[in-house]
Design an enzyme around this catalytic site. Sequence first.
Site, short mmCIF file in Angstrom:
data_model
loop_
_atom_site.label_atom_id
_atom_site.label_comp_id
_atom_site.label_asym_id
_atom_site.label_seq_id
_atom_site.Cartn_x
_atom_site.Cartn_y
_atom_site.Cartn_z
N ASN A 101 1.00 -1.20 0.20
CA ASN A 101 0.11 0.08 0.07
C ASN A 101 0.75 1.25 0.10
OD1 ASN A 101 -2.00 -1.87 0.18
ND2 ASN A 101 -2.50 -1.61 2.45
N HIS A 118 5.77 -0.70 -2.93
CA HIS A 118 5.05 0.24 -3.98
C HIS A 118 5.23 1.75 -4.02
CE1 HIS A 118 2.64 -3.47 -5.46
NE2 HIS A 118 4.02 -3.52 -5.64
#
Length: 240
Positions: A101, A118
């Site tokens: 996330n 990410h």
Amino acid sequence: MSDIKSVRQVLQAADNVLVVTGAGVSAESGIPTFRGDGGYWRGHKAEELASPRGFQENPRLVWDWYLERRRLVAEAKPNEAHVALAEWSKRRSGTNLVTQNVDGLHARAGHEEVVEIHGSLWKNHCRSCGYRHTAEERHYPVLPSCPVCQNLLGPGVVWFGEKIGFDAIHRTNLAFCEARAILVVGTSGLVSPIADFLHRERRRFPQTPVIEVNPGESAVPSTLRLTGTAAELLPQILSP
Ligand code: OAD
């Protein structure tokens, strides 16, 4: 279906536990997941927007998507799952958290060490010269440009087709190597590199338990599975 008691026992017996989270852990904070209902934005799939090509073709559209997510996340609060994980990690030694996330909700819940594989919604990144900075803006009447090379700045998240940063990959690799049990929460298990790490781990260390918390189907190669939501189950699994 595995029961909560046996999951607690597995986690307590492991010297080192790796927690891997995905969009599902933030669902109960009101942040939509990527592949469930609401997985489209203005008719576009995440894969179309979160890509260098999508940005090249329509930077305004891609920025509007990320700015809307910044506004949504800024108004959201960490839920019971983020809080249970943060408190548990402070109470016991030998834990690592790798999240896919970009919302920063684990850190806002007080989780101290988080690998954001990410990237982060709260950073900007210049794909031309590599410049990055923390950014909290929620509206860009004019799209931001890089103070170093004047090219367009994009969001500081990793897009489809882009390489994960060396530091994040290194820390993730280390966390998988150290893990004696893995708790996977709220991910479809479809996206690299986490999907690859999980499958590689199952092949190389078949004795390492992989516990999954998810209310729905997934591609996670789990050995124990609890069907239910993160905010409902994690406080029960991780309470003292
Ligand atoms: P997905 O949207 O693919 O999957 C979310 C998972 O969460 C699904 O398996 C749901 O069943 C589950 N879920 C939904 N509500 C839940 C809840 N309350 N508690 C627990 N689980 C719940 O999201 P990710 O697997 O995280 O990448 O997606 C991986 C990557 O794909 C994202 O990081 C993003 C995306 O494109 C990039 O942007 C690069």
